[in-house]
Design a protein around this motif. Structure first.
Motif: not given
Length: 456
Positions: A108-128
Motif C-alpha cells: 500500500l501507499q506509504g508503507a515504505g516500498k521505495t526505501t525498502s527497495t533501496a535497503k534490500l538492494a544495499r543488503y544484497l550488495m553488501e551481504s550477498e
C-alpha cells in the motif's frame, strides 16, 4: 521495538520466574495477563487464541509443573510458542535462478516500498555480494522514480529510467532487459501503491508480475498498522503469489501486533524488517531472535551480525593487535569506536539488542542518541594530537579551549574524559589473555533458554 508488549509480558513472566512451584491457578493468571497484553498490542484475535491455547496445553503438563525450575520452564514455553507463531526459522530469499533474479515489491501507499527497495538492494550488495539493479514502475506518485534514482545512486546500484509516458508493465520489461545488459545478478522492481486495496492496483501489479516472472514477490507493510497489516497482506496474497513480507518501521512500533500476526494470517514468512530510515537499516527477520527481544532477553546474535556487517574490520583488527601488544587505548581510538557506534544507529539501537535493556530507567537509552555521539566526536576533534594521545596533559585551561572549539560546556569535556577512562579500563580487560572469552561467557548467561552462541 515492541516495547509496550515486551514490558507487559516480561512483567507477567517475572512474577513466576523465581517460584519453586507453579500451580494451575497462577499459570492461568499469567496467561490471562499475556492474553490482554497481546490483544492490546493489536495481535489478531485468532492468533491470540491459538497462542494462549498452545501455551496452556504445555504449561499445565509435565514440561512445566514437574520441572525443577517451573518458572523458567514457563518462560521457555512462551518463547517457543512465539517462535512458532512467527515462523520457526529465518526464511531467506530464493536467489537460485538465471540472473537477473527478479524480486517484486508490492504494498500500500506509504508503507515504505521505495526505501525498502533501496535497503534490500544495499543488503544484497553488501551481504550477498550481488550486483543489483532497481527500477520503479510507480508513474503515479510524484517524484517516486526520482526518489529511487537518488537512493540507487547513494548505494551504487544500477538504475533504469524509462521514457516519460511508458506504461508500468513496459517499464518493468525494459528494466529487466537493462539489468541483463548490465550483467546484474538481481533486479528489484518497485511498484505503485494506493491508499487502499483496489481493483486497478491489483490488476496493474498482476500485469507487472506476469511480465517479469519474479522468483520473490514481497509484500511491504508498515508494522505500526497492527492488525490492518495482516489484513492487507492477506488481500494482496489473494491477488499475487506472495513469497514473503517485509515489515517496515519496526523500530517505531511499540505494540508488535503485525510481527505476531502476519505469518499466521497469511501463511507467508516475514523475511526482513526495517529498523530505521537509513539504507542500512534492514535486518533479516529471525523469529527466535525477535521472540527473545519481546521477552526482554535481548538479541545478541543479531548484534553480532550487525557488527560484522557495519564495523570497519581493518580498524577493528588494528585496535585488537594494539591491545594485545599492551599499547594504550587512546582518545583517537575512542573516537573511532564512537563513529562506528554512530554507523550502527547509536547506543540506543544497540541497547535494544542487549539482555536486560528493557529494565533500564525510562529515558536512559535516549541519553545515547546520535547527537550525543556527534558532540563527543566534536570534543575529541577539538583536541591536539598530543592531548588525544596523552589525556593526562588536559588541564583546566585546555578544557576551556576544547569546550570553545567544540561548542560545548567544560562539564561536557569532563564527562567525556570520565567515559573515556571507563572505556580504557574495559579495553585493558579485553586486551588480557582470555578477556574477550570472559565477556562472551557473561553474555551467554543472559541468553534466553535454548539459545547460545554458534559453536558453544
Amino acid at each position: 521495538m515492541f516495547k509496550g508488549l515486551s514490558d507487559r509480558i516480561s512483567q507477567s513472566l517475572d512474577r513466576v520466574k523465581g517460584r519453586g512451584r507453579l500451580t494451575e491457578d497462577n499459570i492461568r493468571q499469567t496467561l490471562r495477563e499475556i492474553r490482554m497484553a497481546l490483544l492490546e498490542a493489536d495481535v489478531a484475535l485468532p492468533v491470540v487464541k491459538d497462542f494462549i491455547e498452545h501455551v496452556r496445553e504445555r504449561a499445565v503438563g509435565q514440561e512445566v509443573l514437574k520441572s525443577l525450575t517451573p518458572g523458567q520452564a514457563l518462560v521457555k514455553v512462551v518463547n517457543d510458542e512465539m517462535v512458532r507463531v512467527m515462523g520457526e526459522a529465518h526464511d531467506g530469499l530464493n536467489l537460485h535462478g538465471k540472473p537477473p533474479v527478479v524480486i517484486l515489491m508490492a504494498g500500500l501507499q506509504g508503507a515504505g516500498k521505495t526505501t525498502s527497495t533501496a535497503k534490500l538492494a544495499r543488503y544484497l550488495m553488501e551481504s550477498e555480494k550481488k550486483k543489483v539493479a532497481v527500477v520503479s514502475t510507480d508513474v503515479r506518485r510524484p517524484a517516486a522514480i526520482e526518489q529511487l534514482e537518488t537512493l540507487a545512486g547513494d548505494i551504487g546500484a544500477v538504475f533504469y529510467r524509462a521514457e516519460s509516458g511508458t506504461e508500468p508493465r513496459r517499464i518493468a520489461e525494459q528494466g529487466l532487459e537493462h539489468a541483463r545488459r548490465q550483467h546484474a545478478d538481481v533486479l528489484i522492481v518497485d511498484t505503485a501503491g494506493r491508499l487502499h486495496v483496489d481493483a486497478d492496483l491489483m490488476q496493474e501489479v498482476r500485469d507487472i508480475h506476469a511480465a517479469v516472472e519474479p522468483l520473490e514477490t514481497l509484500f511491504v507493510v508498515d508494522a505500526m498498522t497492527g492488525q490492518d497489516a495482516a489484513r492487507s497482506a492477506a488481500a494482496f496474497g489473494e491477488a499475487l503469489p506472495l513469497t514473503g513480507v517485509v515489515l517496515t518501521k519496526a523500530d517505531g512500533d511499540a505494540r508488535g501486533g503485525a510481527a505476531l500476526s502476519v505469518r499466521q494470517v497469511t501463511g507467508k514468512p516475514i523475511k526482513f524488517m526495517g529498523v530505521g530510515e537509513k539504507t542500512d537499516a534492514l535486518e533479516p527477520f529471525h523469529p527466535d531472535r525477535v521472540a527473545s527481544r519481546i521477552l526482554g532477553m535481548g538479541d545478541v546474535l543479531s548484534l553480532v551480525d550487525e557488527v560484522q556487517r557495519k564495523v570497519d574490520q581493518e580498524k577493528a583488527d588494528k585496535l585488537g593487535k594494539k591491545l594485545k601488544k599492551g599499547k594504550g587505548f587512546s582518545l583517537a581510538d575512542f573516537r573511532d569506536q564512537l563513529e562506528q557506534m554512530q554507523n550502527m544507529g547509536g547506543v540506543g539501537a544497540l541497547l535494544d539488542k542487549l539482555p536486560g535493556a528493557g529494565k533500564l530507567p525510562p529515558g536512559a537509552a535516549s541519553q545515547f542518541d546520535d547527537r550525543a555521539i556527534r558532540r563527543q566526536v566534536a570534543i575529541i576533534n577539538s583536541m591536539t594530537r598530543e592531548e588525544r594521545r596523552k589525556p593526562a596533559v588536559i588541564n583546566g585551561s585546555r578544557k576551556r579551549r576544547i569546550a570553545r572549539g567544540s561548542g560545548v560546556e567544560v562539564q561536557d569535556v569532563n564527562k567525556l574524559l570520565k567515559q573515556f577512562t571507563q572505556a580504557q579500563k574495559m579495553m585493558r580487560k579485553m586486551g588480557k589473555k582470555g578477556g574477550m572469552k570472559k565477556m562472551m561467557r557473561g553474555l551467554q548467561g543472559k541468553m534466553p533458554p535454548g539459545m547460545g552462541f554458534p559453536g558453544q
